[in-house]
Design an enzyme around this catalytic site. Sequence first.
Site, mmCIF file in Angstrom:
data_model
loop_
_atom_site.group_PDB
_atom_site.id
_atom_site.type_symbol
_atom_site.label_atom_id
_atom_site.label_comp_id
_atom_site.label_asym_id
_atom_site.label_seq_id
_atom_site.Cartn_x
_atom_site.Cartn_y
_atom_site.Cartn_z
ATOM 1 N N ARG A 1 65.586 78.597 26.538
ATOM 2 C CA ARG A 1 66.060 79.350 25.374
ATOM 3 C C ARG A 1 64.896 80.197 24.898
ATOM 4 O O ARG A 1 63.736 79.789 25.045
ATOM 5 C CB ARG A 1 66.437 78.416 24.217
ATOM 6 C CG ARG A 1 67.629 77.567 24.470
ATOM 7 C CD ARG A 1 68.037 76.853 23.192
ATOM 8 N NE ARG A 1 69.068 75.878 23.476
ATOM 9 C CZ ARG A 1 69.998 75.486 22.608
ATOM 10 N NH1 ARG A 1 70.009 75.979 21.382
ATOM 11 N NH2 ARG A 1 70.896 74.598 22.941
ATOM 12 N N CYS A 2 65.212 81.313 24.269
ATOM 13 C CA CYS A 2 64.103 82.076 23.680
ATOM 14 C C CYS A 2 63.509 81.269 22.536
ATOM 15 O O CYS A 2 62.372 81.496 22.138
ATOM 16 C CB CYS A 2 64.568 83.445 23.235
ATOM 17 S SG CYS A 2 65.891 83.355 22.051
#
Length: 511
Positions: free
Chosen positions: A284-285
């Site tokens: 995930r960012c």
Amino acid sequence: MSRQIVSVVGGKDAASVDTYESTNPARTGDVVASVGLADADVFAAACRTAKEAQREWAKVPAPVRGRVIASIGRLVEANAESLARLVTEEIGKPYAEALGEVREIVDTCDFFLGEGRRLYGQTVPSEMPDKNLFTFRTPVGVAAVITAGNFPVAVPSWYLVPALLCGNAVVWKPAEYAAASAHAMFRLFSAAGLPDGVLNIVFADGAETFRGLDRALGEGTVQKVGFTGSSEVGRRIGELAGRHLQSACLELGGKNPMVVMPDADLDLAVEGALFSGFGTAGQRCTSLGTVIVHESVHDEFLERFARAVREAEIGDPAGDVLAGPLLDRKFAERFEEYLTWIQPHHTVVTGPVGRVTEDNPRGGFDGGDGLYYHPVVVDGVRPDDRLFLEETFGPIVGVTAFRTLDEAIELANLPGYGLSSSIYTTDAANAFRFREGVSAGMVSVNNSTSGAEAHLPFGGNGKSGNGSRQSGMWVLDQFTRWQAMNWDHSGRLQKAQMDVAEITPDLGFRL
Ligand code: UN1
């Protein structure tokens, strides 16, 4: 039999110049979809088509557009399981998480269907009599939206839903390796009754997309660029948009810190670190980059964290696992490079490193032909290590120690990203001092760095973005521009700043 999918522009299938095979990362031999890739001409043509369609779409009253958003939400909800299954099959996201991702589209629709009946402007008092001032939100025009595949449907919905609601048309270029999920979502949006050309989907590689976007910006058919992906590509997209005097909404990488204070509930911190470090296989960012833990609890935290990671279930994403495989070969190759950043002064506290294979199994699991990697916790990272400074998209977390909160905040900001951050503490003063000092756009207290809710502003600073915010009411500023109107009904020319009544004060007055 695998799906055959191509770009759809103005409601019609568009020409392809190449083919890409989107494969299942849990079983790399399985082709999920054969994807026809378009070229720059098709991208630019899609933007022209969108521009045409936008004129009529903007005339549809916003509450009616809101009803279309409501229908999209219902359609997604009714198809949630099949869409989630496809996401799991195509990018290896564990099914429970994929269902959550689909839920995020519905949440976004729920929020914006009502916005169709708001989209408030203001009435503002004039400095002169018989004159009224107003503000209106007007659609920007056409939004070109380029998205990553780690959230193949939820994150695109953060752009698509508000953009459409505000009266814009969209050309969406999803990641090739998540094309089937994107195509399925596109079909659900279309089934809600969007007129042809209002939403277009173009599959193309990065180079062709860039050329097509450059041309479209030059032709004046794109007024907003939305991009979710790496800081490196984001910089190029931002430059390109800026050259054409257009602004980009950039949602880029992160090196998200988690500070663990001496007064923290350590078990809670471990749970948060496990989920944000290794859930979604660290892709995930908002995934955890580095745990910055107070020296007095460092050893205790590390021992519990390492144990939790060793015991975590990694495997078939259709099952009940913390993480499945990496998204795609491209990501697996990059992750292998990040592993080479582990230095002799580091200590890997989790056991084996690298791809899970017959010779390098994880317990009884040999990974088959899936892109599974051992989760890695590296202790002893230093502020000048690449592992500390750069995003390492994948299942690897660094750990470092600190003495004072000021030092922890400095470490948290050092890499120069600024997306998400977290602090575990039982003292409110620590939480607020951290919030004030940290450069991140998002701050969690006693919660992990990932898992933001869909109606708070989402976005980052520094290398994580250009300050744009998605989600909730804040994203409206990305997809509308303010128009100011003044209406003088005095029947004479009243000059602003000049024909203004004066009330003379006695400024010499003293008590
Ligand atoms: C991303 O990885 O691009 O906050 C977005 C989160 C998710 C979104 C992540 N809701 O972790």
